[in-house]
Design an enzyme around this catalytic site. Structure first.
Site, PDB file in Angstrom:
ATOM      1  N   TYR A 140       0.847  -1.198   0.000  1.00 57.73           N
ATOM      2  CA  TYR A 140       0.000   0.000   0.000  1.00 57.73           C
ATOM      3  C   TYR A 140       0.876   1.239   0.000  1.00 57.73           C
ATOM      4  CZ  TYR A 140       1.073   0.488   4.996  1.00 57.73           C
ATOM      5  OH  TYR A 140       1.728   0.641   6.198  1.00 57.73           O
ATOM      6  N   CYS A 141       0.276   2.356  -0.401  1.00 55.45           N
ATOM      7  CA  CYS A 141       0.965   3.652  -0.314  1.00 55.45           C
ATOM      8  C   CYS A 141      -0.100   4.719  -0.063  1.00 55.45           C
ATOM      9  CB  CYS A 141       1.780   3.932  -1.581  1.00 55.45           C
ATOM     10  SG  CYS A 141       0.784   4.039  -3.079  1.00 55.45           S
ATOM     11  N   THR A 142       0.228   5.982  -0.238  1.00 53.94           N
ATOM     12  CA  THR A 142      -0.699   7.064   0.122  1.00 53.94           C
ATOM     13  C   THR A 142      -1.987   7.049  -0.701  1.00 53.94           C
ATOM     14  OG1 THR A 142       1.274   8.370   0.535  1.00 53.94           O
ATOM     15  CG2 THR A 142      -0.838   9.548   0.551  1.00 53.94           C
ATOM     16  N   GLY A 161      -2.129   5.143  -3.866  1.00 51.74           N
ATOM     17  CA  GLY A 161      -2.127   3.998  -4.777  1.00 51.74           C
ATOM     18  C   GLY A 161      -1.142   4.072  -5.923  1.00 51.74           C
ATOM     19  N   ILE A 207      -4.134   4.585   1.130  1.00 50.81           N
ATOM     20  CA  ILE A 207      -4.668   4.849   2.472  1.00 50.81           C
ATOM     21  C   ILE A 207      -5.839   5.834   2.410  1.00 50.81           C
ATOM     22  CG2 ILE A 207      -4.108   5.734   4.768  1.00 50.81           C
ATOM     23  CD1 ILE A 207      -1.079   5.072   3.909  1.00 50.81           C
TER      24      ILE A 207
END
Ligand code: ZN
Ligand code: ZN
Length: 388
Positions: free
Chosen positions: A243-245, A247, A272
């Site tokens: 995952y990241c901020t 996508g 997220i």
């Protein structure tokens, strides 16, 4: 090799007082190698760059007192002439009173914006009029801030994320499986899952998913190698969930890991930001703790009340990022309110001394010293006693 792209733009742009109508309703069929220097834009001498300073803009926003929406989106798409596209966006968004930081490249667009709430519909229709942005997922921030962005900056870059990857060496379209919040929650309970945070250390420091691996890296490129090394014996038997901020980083990272031999690769769709929204809307269990670091003036979006990091100066629980008040330093670090007062918003004694010098003297000291790359060297200073 000449590669031809079709680019269809349909737009009516109203400009300033003059109600200038520009109908770009053109089908541009052109080669990448041909420079179309926005001739029809320059011909009308339209404004293509900011004229207001951040301070002036801040005052205007305060006076207007209008509700604004902070949002982000990205899309990988082939863009034949990023320069032309950039100007097209700038003119339209300037008129729509959109602010933000947008990167345009041959590979697509990555945008972080703030839009006047009452003009959101107009903004959305504009996006839908661009064929590769029709129905693009908009990540809308949970916490709104009138001043999340103070300028409209649309920049042409080589890539929309500085990922340090050579895209020619792997199939960027062979991505991982996208999962939504509900599926993600189920997935990360699986004992065969390795959950990896694809962000940098300063981002995961203030908030991350429970049980996630959070690489201690300054750049995305560094994290790719570290994770691969750590998991090299489990490319087939473990499920890699990332995952990241918002996508975007996972779009490339998942393809990269598949190329490197990982068999089961999953990515959190919309990152997220979208996870938090779905958790809230669907009443799901929230498995994220702390704050989501964001790249605008807000610095972070609170997801839960947990404070998982510490003030880099005194060690007290704190998750507020700040930039050192010394313009020549500008280091990004975590500072509590007490230390902010005691240290006059600076990272060190040296910086306090500098901010007390006359402005002219400070300017002289700054000359020729680039500081931009230090801004995101989060807390990587020897002067901070409690850095992670
Ligand atoms: Zn402190
Ligand atoms: Zn400093």
């Amino acid at each position: 090799m000449l590669r031809y792209y079709f680019f269809v733009l349909g737009a009516k742009v109203k400009y300033g007082e003059k109600r200038f109508l520009l109908t770009i309703n053109i089908m541009i069929i052109f080669a990448e190698s041909i420079k179309i220097n926005s001739f029809h834009l320059k011909k009308y001498s339209m404004q293509l760059y900011n004229k207001l300073s951040a301070k002036e803009r801040e005052t205007l926003l305060e006076l207007a007192g209008e509700e604004r929406l902070t949002l982000s989106f990205y899309q990988y798409a082939k863009i034949g002439n990023p320069e032309l596209f950039r100007n097209y966006l700038f003119i339209a968004w300037h008129e729509q009173d959109v602010l933000g930081r947008i990167y345009v490249a041959h590979e697509g667009i990555n945008a972080q914006l703030s839009v006047p709430a009452k003009r959101f519909k107009e903004f959305k229709e504009f996006l839908d009029g661009i064929y590769f942005l029709k129905d693009v997922r908009l990540n809308i921030a949970i916490e709104q801030d009138l001043k999340s962005f103070l300028k409209l900056k649309v920049k042409v870059r080589d890539k929309i994320v500085a990922d340090g990857l050579n895209d020619e060496t792997f199939d960027v379209t062979n991505k991982g499986i996208h999962v939504d919040a509900q599926k993600f929650n189920e997935l990360i309970e699986d004992p065969d899952v390795v959950l990896v945070d694809m962000r940098n250390h300063y981002e995961s420091e203030i908030g991350h998913f429970k049980n996630a691996v959070t690489p201690d890296v300054d750049t995305f490129r560094d994290s790719l190698d570290i994770i691969e090394e750590d998991l090299k014996d489990h490319k087939e038997d473990k499920k890699l969930v990332m995952y990241c901020t918002g996508g975007i980083r996972c779009e490339k990272a998942s393809a990269y890991y598949k190329h490197k031999g990982f068999k089961n690769v999953f990515q959190l769709e919309g990152g997220i930001i979208e996870y938090a929204r779905q958790v809230e809307n669907q009443g799901l269990e929230n498995k994220f703790i702390g704050k989501n670091f964001v790249f605008d003036h807000r610095r972070g979006e609170r997801i839960t009340e947990d404070i998982i990091s510490h003030c880099h100066q005194c060690g007290e629980a704190c998750d507020t990022h700040t930039n050192c008040a010394n313009e020549a330093c500008h280091l990004l670090f975590i500072q509590c309110e007490k230390c902010a007062v005691a240290m006059e918003n600076c990272c060190s004694e040296e910086c306090i001394e500098i901010i007390h010098l006359p402005e002219e003297e400070q300017k002289r000291l700054r000359q020729g010293i680039p500081n931009s790359n230090k801004i995101f060297k989060k807390g990587r200073s020897e002067k901070l006693k409690f850095k992670k």
